[in-house]
Design an enzyme around this catalytic site. Structure first.
Site, short mmCIF file in Angstrom:
data_model
loop_
_atom_site.label_atom_id
_atom_site.label_comp_id
_atom_site.label_asym_id
_atom_site.label_seq_id
_atom_site.Cartn_x
_atom_site.Cartn_y
_atom_site.Cartn_z
N THR A 1 12.76 -10.69 -1.33
CA THR A 1 12.68 -9.34 -0.74
C THR A 1 11.47 -9.15 0.17
OG1 THR A 1 11.38 -8.48 -2.58
CG2 THR A 1 13.80 -8.32 -2.76
N HIS B 1 -7.80 3.85 14.93
CA HIS B 1 -7.20 3.00 13.91
C HIS B 1 -8.26 2.12 13.23
CE1 HIS B 1 -3.40 4.44 15.32
NE2 HIS B 1 -3.68 4.02 16.55
N HIS C 1 -1.52 -0.76 14.68
CA HIS C 1 -2.25 0.33 14.03
C HIS C 1 -2.98 -0.07 12.76
CE1 HIS C 1 0.14 3.84 16.05
NE2 HIS C 1 -0.47 3.04 16.93
N GLY D 1 7.39 -8.94 -3.56
CA GLY D 1 6.51 -9.64 -4.50
C GLY D 1 5.38 -10.37 -3.81
N ASP E 1 8.44 -18.62 -1.81
CA ASP E 1 8.96 -19.11 -3.07
C ASP E 1 10.35 -19.68 -2.81
OD1 ASP E 1 10.66 -16.92 -2.84
OD2 ASP E 1 10.11 -16.05 -4.78
N HIS E 2 11.02 -20.10 -3.88
CA HIS E 2 12.35 -20.70 -3.76
C HIS E 2 13.37 -19.75 -3.15
CE1 HIS E 2 12.14 -18.56 -7.57
NE2 HIS E 2 13.46 -18.42 -7.50
N CYS F 1 9.67 -14.19 0.40
CA CYS F 1 10.35 -14.36 -0.88
C CYS F 1 11.72 -13.72 -0.71
CB CYS F 1 9.55 -13.77 -2.04
SG CYS F 1 9.32 -11.97 -2.04
#
Length: 151
Positions: free
Chosen positions: A67, A133, A98, A70, A8-9, A65
């Site tokens: 963080t 796994h 894993h 999202g 995103d921006h 994004c």
């Protein structure tokens, strides 16, 4: 190998840095946007890149994004996608080794460009270990398909 890119921006600049890095390494990619710093809705771009991975148009995804959170939530709504937010090199390695993750998610305000590029390299070069796994990854698919797990 072909990589789906999305952002995103809030992470346009990080996506562009990853794109340049992949070009320098001769790795093919498909850029699903966004294509500027103009405000956009992150689920749109995360889902386009994630669907390209789920549909086997691309082998892996790199979605960003502000963080990483999202876009990871959006990407993980796509059947067949195992997206992981990574904030350090160990997470980038272990989520492949894993969890057989096929999408790495990062936040432009969380990781430096240098660290992000290192994590992309680690993520793309690390093989899934399989073994015990595999059973656990299969359980993730069961959950995705609506199965309720019990011990």
């Amino acid at each position: 190998m072909k990589i789906a890119l999305g952002a995103d921006h809030g992470a346009f600049e990080l996506k562009e840095a990853v794109k340049k890095h992949l070009e320098e390494k001769g790795i093919e990619y498909k850029d699903f946007g966004c294509f500027s710093k103009e405000s956009v809705d992150y689920p749109v771009y995360a889902s386009m890149a994630a669907n390209a991975v789920a549909d086997h148009e691309c082998d892996f995804g790199v979605i960003c994004c502000t963080t990483g959170l999202g876009v990871s939530m959006a990407a993980n709504k796509v059947n067949g996608v195992r997206a992981a937010v990574c904030t350090n090199e160990m997470l980038a390695e272990m989520t492949r080794r894993h969890n057989n993750a096929n999408v790495i998610c990062m936040g432009q305000k969380v990781v430096s460009e240098e660290l992000a590029l290192k994590m992309v390299d680690i993520f793309l070069s690390t093989e899934f270990e399989g073994g015990r796994h595999s059973r656990r990854v299969d359980l993730l698919t069961d959950i995705e398909n609506g199965k309720k797990l019990e011990p």
